[in-house]
Design a protein around this motif. Structure first.
Motif, short mmCIF file in Angstrom:
data_model
loop_
_atom_site.label_atom_id
_atom_site.label_comp_id
_atom_site.label_asym_id
_atom_site.label_seq_id
_atom_site.Cartn_x
_atom_site.Cartn_y
_atom_site.Cartn_z
N ASP A 324 55.36 13.64 37.22
CA ASP A 324 55.60 14.59 38.32
C ASP A 324 54.28 15.06 38.92
O ASP A 324 54.15 15.18 40.15
N VAL A 325 53.32 15.36 38.06
CA VAL A 325 52.00 15.82 38.52
C VAL A 325 51.36 14.78 39.42
O VAL A 325 50.79 15.10 40.47
N ASN A 326 51.47 13.54 39.04
CA ASN A 326 50.79 12.46 39.76
C ASN A 326 51.45 12.10 41.09
O ASN A 326 50.85 11.39 41.91
N LYS A 327 52.67 12.61 41.33
CA LYS A 327 53.38 12.24 42.56
C LYS A 327 53.07 13.14 43.74
O LYS A 327 53.32 12.78 44.89
N VAL A 328 52.56 14.34 43.49
CA VAL A 328 52.25 15.29 44.56
C VAL A 328 50.84 15.82 44.36
O VAL A 328 50.55 16.45 43.34
#
Length: 462
Positions: A324-328
């Motif tokens: 999740d962190v890496n997507k935004v």
């Protein structure tokens, strides 16, 4: 939590049932009561992580559950976003009366088995009052010998209370006596564990105070691996504080990434119960990440976590968090997605944040209560009035109510079709800080972190 109402309440149905003559085979355990100002139409009864029963309220906001072959032990019940402990023995008939506006302070037990639960609540409330007592807090500034003398006096008072209760209740189960000991004394043991760091902070000392072995003499009677007590807050808080104390003594600063790694290794070294170890490992790595209030990943801490944990489902959740962190990312435009209001109308997040410095707090009721959220958001919005606060509830439905105390026009929830689900796969709370241009300033802030103040101050100036 400043008062404890002493009055007796017993449901007529329980009185009637308790007074009936039954055979041994027909004896049952009863749990019922009345909820004043209910926040839902049911009460959930749990033992550990197992749901025992869902008890629905009637038209008078009363409930009653009847159980056959009930196991003795430590349970807890949930109503709304609050919970409290309860100890059952087979054939108990326990009734509760509580007002949700003062949940713990108003809670009273009555009926067969009530006495052992009322003293638990009494101890709990006493601990809460002491927690916010400035005089007791001042003890942390004392030298070790004086500090120990003060806390030993508190422990002696708790012991007198326990002894007086046991003199009136001669047939108490051994397991219950352990629970009572934990609820009454472990919050004071917590203060012993927190003392070195607090002493250094209050006195602005360069080093921790010199402490001899006698200071922690109570430790010899404490089992750090009793998984039966893992749902008892007094017990788990003590373990966490003791683990932190261990790492502080090793010379690590809690502002460094190395501190979290050392803490995870300390858990692995001192906790042998697999269930407890996995729980603490997960808790520490998530809390560390959320406290940073940023997309910054402590790679060594996450690597250490994956190496030490044996819980596959927990590992999957942590991996989803990383994904999740890496997507935004900060610097990118806020992705387009829709949210629903509590009339089930669809809204574009782009329109809701257009030309506004915005705080989109994505919250999950499994991790944060509505009461805390309302208090926190009202405080932050008052402190930063130029910011546009938008609440989005994760995993909500139109049947659920909006949070009281927050403008309903600024509250939304996520539909199953929304693209926001693509970067909320872990279902953990997440706050997005967005500037007037629609750019992401911080993709994983946390409204519970102390670091959020500086971040919101900067956003408000933009």
């Amino acid at each position: 939590m400043n008062r404890f109402f002493k009055y007796c309440f017993l449901l007529t149905t329980i009185v009637l049932i308790g007074s009936c003559t039954t055979s041994n085979k027909e004896k049952r355990t009863y749990f019922g009561g009345k909820i004043i100002h209910p926040k839902s139409d049911f009460v959930l009864l749990y033992q550990n992580d197992k749901l025992i029963d869902s008890l629905f309220l009637d038209k008078e906001d009363k409930f009653l559950g009847s159980f056959k072959d009930f196991n003795e032990g430590f349970y807890y019940f949930i109503h709304g976003n609050e919970n409290q402990y309860i100890y059952f023995q087979p054939n108990d008939s326990i009734s509760i009366r509580l007002n949700t506006w003062d949940f713990d302070e108003s809670l009273v037990f009555s009926g067969i088995g009530a006495e052992k639960n009322n003293i638990l609540i009494d101890c709990f409330l006493e601990n809460e009052k002491e927690r916010y007592n400035h005089y007791i807090y001042s003890f942390y500034g004392l030298e070790p010998t004086a500090f120990k003398a003060k806390l030993d006096s508190l422990l002696n008072l708790r012991q007198l209370k326990i002894d007086a209760f046991k003199s009136r209740q001669t047939d108490l189960p051994e397991n219950y006596s352990k629970v009572l000991e934990v609820v009454a004394k472990y919050p004071i043991y917590n203060r012993f564990e927190r003392y070195p760091a607090k002493y250094k902070e209050i006195n602005k000392a360069a080093d921790f105070p010199k402490i001899d072995a006698a200071f922690y003499s109570y430790r010899k009677n404490i089992d750090l691996n009793n998984s039966d007590l893992m749902y008892l807050k007094s017990y788990t808080q003590y373990i966490v504080n003791r683990l932190y104390n261990n790492v502080y003594k090793e010379g690590y600063s809690n502002t460094s990434n190395e501190f979290t790694v050392a803490l995870l290794n300390t858990i692995d070294k001192n906790i042998t119960s697999e269930k407890l170890k996995n729980t603490f490992l997960r808790q520490i790595v998530i809390n560390d990440f959320l406290d940073k209030s940023s997309c910054s990943i402590n790679k060594e801490a996450f690597f250490t976590y994956f190496k030490l944990s044996s819980d596959i489902e927990d590992k999957k959740e942590i991996q989803r968090l990383i994904n999740d962190v890496n997507k935004v990312h900060a610097g990118n435009q806020l992705p387009a997605f829709d949210v629903l209001d509590f009339n089930n109308a669809k809204h574009s997040i782009k329109k809701l944040t257009k030309n506004k410095n915005s705080v989109i707090y994505l919250w999950n009721p499994n991790y944060i209560s509505g009461e805390y959220l309302s208090s926190r958001i009202n405080y932050l919005s008052e402190k930063f009035p130029k910011l546009n606060f938008i609440g989005v509830k994760i995993a909500a439905s139109t049947k659920e109510k909006a949070v009281q105390g927050i403008d309903i026009k600024q509250q939304f929830f996520i539909g199953p079709e929304s693209k926001i689900n693509e970067f909320l796969t872990s279902k953990l709370p997440r706050t997005l800080l967005i500037n007037k241009k629609g750019e992401i300033v911080n993709g994983y802030a946390s409204i519970t972190s102390s670091k959020i103040y500086k971040q919101l101050k900067t956003l408000q100036k933009d």
